[in-house]
Design an enzyme around this catalytic site. Sequence first.
Site, PDB file in Angstrom:
ATOM      1  N   TRP A   1       0.834  -1.110  -0.191  1.00  0.00           N
ATOM      2  CA  TRP A   1      -0.082  -0.147   0.065  1.00  0.00           C
ATOM      3  C   TRP A   1       0.679   1.290   0.024  1.00  0.00           C
ATOM      4  O   TRP A   1       0.428   2.267  -0.736  1.00  0.00           O
ATOM      5  CB  TRP A   1      -0.856   0.060   1.330  1.00  0.00           C
ATOM      6  CG  TRP A   1      -1.868  -1.145   1.125  1.00  0.00           C
ATOM      7  CD1 TRP A   1      -2.295  -2.299   2.059  1.00  0.00           C
ATOM      8  CD2 TRP A   1      -2.750  -1.426  -0.081  1.00  0.00           C
ATOM      9  NE1 TRP A   1      -3.124  -3.104   1.644  1.00  0.00           N
ATOM     10  CE2 TRP A   1      -3.397  -2.641   0.434  1.00  0.00           C
ATOM     11  CE3 TRP A   1      -3.272  -0.936  -1.300  1.00  0.00           C
ATOM     12  CZ2 TRP A   1      -4.403  -3.108  -0.421  1.00  0.00           C
ATOM     13  CZ3 TRP A   1      -3.949  -1.434  -1.823  1.00  0.00           C
ATOM     14  CH2 TRP A   1      -4.730  -2.734  -1.680  1.00  0.00           C
TER      15      TRP A   1
ATOM     16  N   ASP B   1      -1.752   7.243   5.809  1.00  0.00           N
ATOM     17  CA  ASP B   1      -2.943   5.976   5.371  1.00  0.00           C
ATOM     18  C   ASP B   1      -2.871   5.351   6.679  1.00  0.00           C
ATOM     19  O   ASP B   1      -1.704   4.441   6.953  1.00  0.00           O
ATOM     20  CB  ASP B   1      -2.297   5.233   4.157  1.00  0.00           C
ATOM     21  CG  ASP B   1      -3.058   4.151   3.970  1.00  0.00           C
ATOM     22  OD1 ASP B   1      -4.233   3.992   4.569  1.00  0.00           O
ATOM     23  OD2 ASP B   1      -2.719   3.319   2.955  1.00  0.00           O
TER      24      ASP B   1
ATOM     25  N   LYS C   1     -11.578  -1.579   6.882  1.00  0.00           N
ATOM     26  CA  LYS C   1     -10.485  -2.462   7.711  1.00  0.00           C
ATOM     27  C   LYS C   1     -10.630  -2.269   9.301  1.00  0.00           C
ATOM     28  O   LYS C   1     -10.705  -3.424   9.914  1.00  0.00           O
ATOM     29  CB  LYS C   1      -9.225  -1.901   7.239  1.00  0.00           C
ATOM     30  CG  LYS C   1      -8.791  -1.857   5.827  1.00  0.00           C
ATOM     31  CD  LYS C   1      -8.366  -3.251   5.548  1.00  0.00           C
ATOM     32  CE  LYS C   1      -8.271  -3.404   4.051  1.00  0.00           C
ATOM     33  NZ  LYS C   1      -7.460  -2.533   3.205  1.00  0.00           N
TER      34      LYS C   1
HETATM   35  C1  LIG Z   1      -6.659  -2.041   1.995  1.00  0.00           C
HETATM   36  C2  LIG Z   1      -5.900  -1.007   2.253  1.00  0.00           C
HETATM   37  C3  LIG Z   1      -5.829   0.140   1.325  1.00  0.00           C
HETATM   38  C4  LIG Z   1      -6.681   0.219  -0.092  1.00  0.00           C
HETATM   39  O1  LIG Z   1      -7.950   0.561   0.235  1.00  0.00           O
HETATM   40  P1  LIG Z   1      -9.073   0.677  -0.520  1.00  0.00           P
HETATM   41  O2  LIG Z   1     -10.188   1.202   0.299  1.00  0.00           O
HETATM   42  O3  LIG Z   1      -9.622  -0.614  -1.130  1.00  0.00           O
HETATM   43  O4  LIG Z   1      -8.529   1.539  -1.898  1.00  0.00           O
HETATM   44  C5  LIG Z   1      -4.895   1.205   1.553  1.00  0.00           C
HETATM   45  N1  LIG Z   1      -4.141   1.027   2.393  1.00  0.00           N
HETATM   46  C6  LIG Z   1      -4.180   0.280   3.335  1.00  0.00           C
HETATM   47  C7  LIG Z   1      -3.110   0.180   4.501  1.00  0.00           C
HETATM   48  C8  LIG Z   1      -4.918  -0.761   3.330  1.00  0.00           C
HETATM   49  O5  LIG Z   1      -4.959  -1.857   4.154  1.00  0.00           O
END
Ligand SMILES: *Cc1c(COP(=O)(O)O)cnc(C)c1O
Length: 355
Positions: A101, A167, A191
Amino acid sequence: MQVHNFSAGPCILPQEVMQQAAEAVRSFGPGGLSLIEMSHRSKEFVAVMDEARDLAKSLLSLPDRYEVLFLQGGASLGFLTAAYNLLPEGGRASYVDTGTWANNAIKEAKRLGSIDVIASSKATNHDHIPSFEAPANGSYLHITTNNTIFGTQYAELPTAGIPLVADMSSDIFSRSFNPEDYALIYAGAQKNMGPAGTVFYAVDPERLGHTGRDIPAYLDLQTHIAKDSMFNTPPVFPVYVTLLMLRWMRDQGGLQAMQERAAARSKAIYAEIDRNPLFVGHAAEGSRSQMNATFRLADGVDGAAFDQLWAEAGISGLKGHRSVGGYRASMYNALPLESVEVLVQTMQHFEQHHG
Ligand SMILES: *Cc1c(COP(=O)(O)O)cnc(C)c1O
């Protein structure tokens, strides 16, 4: 039989949240309208959006001036949105490469400016959080606080002389942090805070509007701030379920309670990975994630019996991501400690009967 849901995402949600969500699909607004057939401009839905924003701000102790948004496009669009809003024309920013990511965030930001990858854990298949000297120059430092795929997490969040952008998709609302360090935080809801379909942003508005860019309307966070997350039709159902999850976290005792639950779950699983000779952990000590524990079978151990045992125990979603292999136990906010105990017992059972 009870399902023990270790899925990496979309995540487990509490049963009471599911029930309330189901009820809202049946009847929510005036005259028994369903939540998903009524106007997002109705006072009932505006109240949902307002409460979700206020509750997120209060749970995270965000300063008053920070803005909270619930948008679409997932964290994957967040990678680009972050750069569009904070990386000036001709500017530089620093990124830490801690996995898939983080890499995607780097790729998207490179479309817009010069990106310095100041540290990487790539050489050891991202099994740790690399150490680095926090940059003093550049627009911001971007980090991925928890690396969902590799099972690593910053034990201590860094600080720098420049703003952080994070993120936090897979560990938001699981621990406290100093929001003043961050210009922008974004997180896909699926998540740790709700269902798929909305992405959470917390932004310091004083950091916006300085890039000199002509930002496409949807990617401009100022567009969404001006419209209270209703520039376009918001994802009403995901936002509502996220609100239910925020209420649930508040009622459990907020971030403090989430933090304690995460610590108890991860302590139990890592103790067993370390003790049980049939399993080997992926992440290095000191970088282990409290959210996603990655592990595999010791060399020469045949896992067919283990796969059967955990399936029989009602465990779901334990297969590791293809880039790490083995197993991954994702232990998001709603996962009860009891589910981890069932997994630990299953690992012990496997050792006793098949070791
Ligand atoms: C799953 C995830 C993403 C991607 O998320 P989407 O909402 O599917 O675009 C980005 N960063 C992290 C840390 C993730 O676990």
